[in-house]
Design a protein around this motif. Sequence first.
Motif, PDB file in Angstrom:
ATOM      1  N   VAL A   6       9.295 -10.719  43.703  1.00 46.79           N
ATOM      2  CA  VAL A   6      10.470 -11.198  42.967  1.00 46.79           C
ATOM      3  C   VAL A   6      10.288 -10.960  41.472  1.00 46.79           C
ATOM      4  CG1 VAL A   6      11.898 -13.215  42.422  1.00 46.79           C
ATOM      5  CG2 VAL A   6      10.954 -12.925  44.736  1.00 46.79           C
ATOM      6  N   ALA A   7       9.117 -11.337  40.963  1.00 45.96           N
ATOM      7  CA  ALA A   7       8.788 -11.132  39.550  1.00 45.96           C
ATOM      8  C   ALA A   7       7.296 -11.322  39.372  1.00 45.96           C
ATOM      9  CB  ALA A   7       9.561 -12.095  38.649  1.00 45.96           C
ATOM     10  N   ASN A   8       6.705 -10.586  38.464  1.00 53.65           N
ATOM     11  CA  ASN A   8       5.278 -10.674  38.196  1.00 53.65           C
ATOM     12  C   ASN A   8       5.013 -11.856  37.273  1.00 53.65           C
ATOM     13  OD1 ASN A   8       2.601 -10.382  37.533  1.00 53.65           O
ATOM     14  ND2 ASN A   8       2.731  -8.180  37.139  1.00 53.65           N
ATOM     15  N   ARG A   9       4.358 -12.901  37.797  1.00 50.48           N
ATOM     16  CA  ARG A   9       4.132 -14.082  36.969  1.00 50.48           C
ATOM     17  C   ARG A   9       3.174 -13.800  35.819  1.00 50.48           C
ATOM     18  NH1 ARG A   9       1.137 -17.334  41.769  1.00 50.48           N
ATOM     19  NH2 ARG A   9      -0.801 -16.176  41.869  1.00 50.48           N
ATOM     20  N   HIS A  10       2.331 -12.766  35.977  1.00 47.57           N
ATOM     21  CA  HIS A  10       1.406 -12.435  34.894  1.00 47.57           C
ATOM     22  C   HIS A  10       2.133 -11.840  33.692  1.00 47.57           C
ATOM     23  CE1 HIS A  10      -1.817 -13.557  37.442  1.00 47.57           C
ATOM     24  NE2 HIS A  10      -1.783 -12.489  38.215  1.00 47.57           N
ATOM     25  N   ALA A  11       3.381 -11.455  33.893  1.00 44.92           N
ATOM     26  CA  ALA A  11       4.167 -10.909  32.788  1.00 44.92           C
ATOM     27  C   ALA A  11       4.814 -12.005  31.955  1.00 44.92           C
ATOM     28  CB  ALA A  11       5.245  -9.973  33.329  1.00 44.92           C
ATOM     29  N   SER A  12       4.778 -13.252  32.459  1.00 36.95           N
ATOM     30  CA  SER A  12       5.375 -14.359  31.725  1.00 36.95           C
ATOM     31  C   SER A  12       4.546 -14.685  30.487  1.00 36.95           C
ATOM     32  CB  SER A  12       5.454 -15.610  32.619  1.00 36.95           C
ATOM     33  OG  SER A  12       6.269 -15.378  33.740  1.00 36.95           O
ATOM     34  N   LYS A  13       5.225 -15.010  29.414  1.00 40.13           N
ATOM     35  CA  LYS A  13       4.544 -15.360  28.174  1.00 40.13           C
ATOM     36  C   LYS A  13       3.760 -16.644  28.336  1.00 40.13           C
ATOM     37  CE  LYS A  13       5.361 -16.256  23.258  1.00 40.13           C
ATOM     38  NZ  LYS A  13       6.392 -16.378  22.187  1.00 40.13           N
ATOM     39  N   ARG A  14       2.491 -16.621  27.916  1.00 33.43           N
ATOM     40  CA  ARG A  14       1.620 -17.777  28.050  1.00 33.43           C
ATOM     41  C   ARG A  14       1.752 -18.704  26.848  1.00 33.43           C
ATOM     42  NH1 ARG A  14       1.665 -15.883  33.033  1.00 33.43           N
ATOM     43  NH2 ARG A  14      -0.187 -16.438  34.208  1.00 33.43           N
ATOM     44  N   ARG A  15       1.649 -20.007  27.137  1.00 33.42           N
ATOM     45  CA  ARG A  15       1.672 -21.022  26.086  1.00 33.42           C
ATOM     46  C   ARG A  15       0.258 -21.604  25.981  1.00 33.42           C
ATOM     47  NH1 ARG A  15       7.020 -21.568  28.474  1.00 33.42           N
ATOM     48  NH2 ARG A  15       6.205 -22.833  30.194  1.00 33.42           N
ATOM     49  N   GLY A  16      -0.550 -20.994  25.124  1.00 42.42           N
ATOM     50  CA  GLY A  16      -1.960 -21.355  25.025  1.00 42.42           C
ATOM     51  C   GLY A  16      -2.191 -22.804  24.647  1.00 42.42           C
ATOM     52  N   TRP A  17      -1.415 -23.322  23.700  1.00 43.26           N
ATOM     53  CA  TRP A  17      -1.599 -24.695  23.260  1.00 43.26           C
ATOM     54  C   TRP A  17      -1.274 -25.667  24.383  1.00 43.26           C
ATOM     55  CZ3 TRP A  17      -3.910 -28.129  20.707  1.00 43.26           C
ATOM     56  CH2 TRP A  17      -3.359 -29.404  20.512  1.00 43.26           C
ATOM     57  N   VAL A  18      -0.220 -25.387  25.120  1.00 43.23           N
ATOM     58  CA  VAL A  18       0.145 -26.261  26.247  1.00 43.23           C
ATOM     59  C   VAL A  18      -0.958 -26.242  27.298  1.00 43.23           C
ATOM     60  CG1 VAL A  18       1.775 -26.603  28.140  1.00 43.23           C
ATOM     61  CG2 VAL A  18       2.624 -26.001  25.861  1.00 43.23           C
ATOM     62  N   ARG A  19      -1.509 -25.084  27.561  1.00 43.77           N
ATOM     63  CA  ARG A  19      -2.585 -24.994  28.552  1.00 43.77           C
ATOM     64  C   ARG A  19      -3.776 -25.837  28.131  1.00 43.77           C
ATOM     65  NH1 ARG A  19      -5.554 -19.492  30.865  1.00 43.77           N
ATOM     66  NH2 ARG A  19      -6.951 -20.581  32.290  1.00 43.77           N
ATOM     67  N   LEU A  20      -4.183 -25.719  26.878  1.00 45.10           N
ATOM     68  CA  LEU A  20      -5.325 -26.492  26.389  1.00 45.10           C
ATOM     69  C   LEU A  20      -5.041 -27.989  26.473  1.00 45.10           C
ATOM     70  CD1 LEU A  20      -8.104 -26.494  25.034  1.00 45.10           C
ATOM     71  CD2 LEU A  20      -6.940 -26.366  22.818  1.00 45.10           C
ATOM     72  N   LYS A  21      -3.852 -28.389  26.048  1.00 43.81           N
ATOM     73  CA  LYS A  21      -3.478 -29.806  26.093  1.00 43.81           C
ATOM     74  C   LYS A  21      -3.493 -30.343  27.509  1.00 43.81           C
ATOM     75  CE  LYS A  21       0.805 -30.816  25.971  1.00 43.81           C
ATOM     76  NZ  LYS A  21       2.236 -30.977  25.616  1.00 43.81           N
ATOM     77  N   GLU A  22      -2.949 -29.571  28.457  1.00 44.06           N
ATOM     78  CA  GLU A  22      -2.875 -30.021  29.840  1.00 44.06           C
ATOM     79  C   GLU A  22      -4.247 -30.015  30.525  1.00 44.06           C
ATOM     80  OE1 GLU A  22      -0.069 -31.347  31.566  1.00 44.06           O
ATOM     81  OE2 GLU A  22       0.382 -31.470  29.425  1.00 44.06           O
ATOM     82  N   GLN A  23      -5.130 -29.129  30.122  1.00 43.42           N
ATOM     83  CA  GLN A  23      -6.483 -29.143  30.660  1.00 43.42           C
ATOM     84  C   GLN A  23      -7.195 -30.431  30.274  1.00 43.42           C
ATOM     85  OE1 GLN A  23      -8.036 -25.415  29.094  1.00 43.42           O
ATOM     86  NE2 GLN A  23      -7.766 -24.385  31.076  1.00 43.42           N
ATOM     87  N   TRP A  24      -7.009 -30.858  29.028  1.00 45.36           N
ATOM     88  CA  TRP A  24      -7.610 -32.118  28.605  1.00 45.36           C
ATOM     89  C   TRP A  24      -6.950 -33.298  29.308  1.00 45.36           C
ATOM     90  CZ3 TRP A  24     -12.010 -33.238  26.486  1.00 45.36           C
ATOM     91  CH2 TRP A  24     -12.672 -32.276  25.723  1.00 45.36           C
ATOM     92  N   ARG A  25      -5.638 -33.230  29.463  1.00 47.10           N
ATOM     93  CA  ARG A  25      -4.933 -34.296  30.159  1.00 47.10           C
ATOM     94  C   ARG A  25      -5.459 -34.420  31.604  1.00 47.10           C
ATOM     95  NH1 ARG A  25       0.540 -36.165  29.489  1.00 47.10           N
ATOM     96  NH2 ARG A  25       1.035 -34.268  28.313  1.00 47.10           N
ATOM     97  N   PHE A  26      -5.606 -33.257  32.256  1.00 51.29           N
ATOM     98  CA  PHE A  26      -6.094 -33.275  33.634  1.00 51.29           C
ATOM     99  C   PHE A  26      -7.498 -33.849  33.703  1.00 51.29           C
ATOM    100  CE2 PHE A  26      -8.159 -31.741  37.401  1.00 51.29           C
ATOM    101  CZ  PHE A  26      -7.171 -31.764  38.378  1.00 51.29           C
ATOM    102  N   PHE A  27      -8.362 -33.419  32.813  1.00 50.52           N
ATOM    103  CA  PHE A  27      -9.752 -33.873  32.841  1.00 50.52           C
ATOM    104  C   PHE A  27      -9.846 -35.391  32.775  1.00 50.52           C
ATOM    105  CE2 PHE A  27     -13.552 -35.251  30.541  1.00 50.52           C
ATOM    106  CZ  PHE A  27     -14.554 -34.723  31.342  1.00 50.52           C
ATOM    107  N   TRP A  28      -9.171 -35.998  31.814  1.00 51.69           N
ATOM    108  CA  TRP A  28      -9.294 -37.455  31.624  1.00 51.69           C
ATOM    109  C   TRP A  28      -8.553 -38.232  32.710  1.00 51.69           C
ATOM    110  CZ3 TRP A  28     -13.135 -39.050  29.007  1.00 51.69           C
ATOM    111  CH2 TRP A  28     -13.606 -38.316  27.913  1.00 51.69           C
ATOM    112  N   GLN A  29      -7.392 -37.751  33.105  1.00 50.80           N
ATOM    113  CA  GLN A  29      -6.649 -38.471  34.136  1.00 50.80           C
ATOM    114  C   GLN A  29      -7.309 -38.310  35.505  1.00 50.80           C
ATOM    115  OE1 GLN A  29      -2.500 -37.335  33.902  1.00 50.80           O
ATOM    116  NE2 GLN A  29      -2.180 -38.470  32.010  1.00 50.80           N
ATOM    117  N   ASN A  30      -7.872 -37.135  35.770  1.00 55.04           N
ATOM    118  CA  ASN A  30      -8.584 -36.923  37.024  1.00 55.04           C
ATOM    119  C   ASN A  30      -9.825 -37.803  37.094  1.00 55.04           C
ATOM    120  OD1 ASN A  30      -9.014 -35.454  39.533  1.00 55.04           O
ATOM    121  ND2 ASN A  30     -10.703 -34.423  38.488  1.00 55.04           N
TER     122      ASN A  30
END
Length: 254
Positions: free
Chosen positions: A223-247
């Motif tokens: 349908v579409a190549n997800r790797h072609a989607s623009k990445r949001r680096g800051w959001v990824r970093l923020k959510e990784q920290w959120r996951f770590f502490w909440q997990n």
Amino acid sequence: MSKNQSANMPCLPIYLINLDRSGHRLDDVKKAMAELNLDFERVSAVDGRAVSNSEVNAVYSHQLNTERYNYDLTMGEIACYMSHRKAWKTFLESEHDAAIILEDDIVLDPLFAQLQKPLAALADSRFAQWDLIKLAQPFRPKESQPLETFGEFQLVDYEKPPMGACAYLVSRQGAKKLLSRVPFFRPVDVDMQWQWETGAHVLGLLPYTVDNSHTHESDIFSVANRHASKRRGWVRLKEQWRFFWQNRRYHKNR
């Protein structure tokens, strides 16, 4: 289940998610099931090429995706999540207490036909009230902790559940919890890792009895190549920290 269902299989439905245009995949699964003397019910998958905006907007949040995930989901990924939701709803319309959900690019181990043994033992154990049990780990392995042994099978828990949603067991309470996840904004297998948000705790059953075949072109990528989607680096970093502490808090409080 049909009258041809193997006596070796637990008395629960097997739902196969399959696109109408993926008949070759369906044929492969039919052959694999026949070799194990098993039957299944096909769930017509939601097609990312044909799904309407109104259908998508009813269950998916573009705003939350932008705020909480590191790239825009493709229509293939959104349709994949919607297809799993369709399978959960189909299961809940039955009278069964649990179901097996499969995607269609899979390889079945002969032990798949022997799942009645651990499931029967599980029902009489301290883990009888379960939500979701992974039957596959098709991508990067995740560490697991043994909980209980049922013959040649072992029930395990994860610090972080593995990616992939090609094969899993789901209970009625688990399906209801997963369906309450509206709107969604991540891929379905990623959402399963955020257990405190879905409310559905993820366990695993080893040895894994299903794997991705890795032989067909991805329906999501078609349908579409997800790797072609623009990445949001800051959001990824923020959510990784959120996951770590909440997990960490989640497991500490269990």
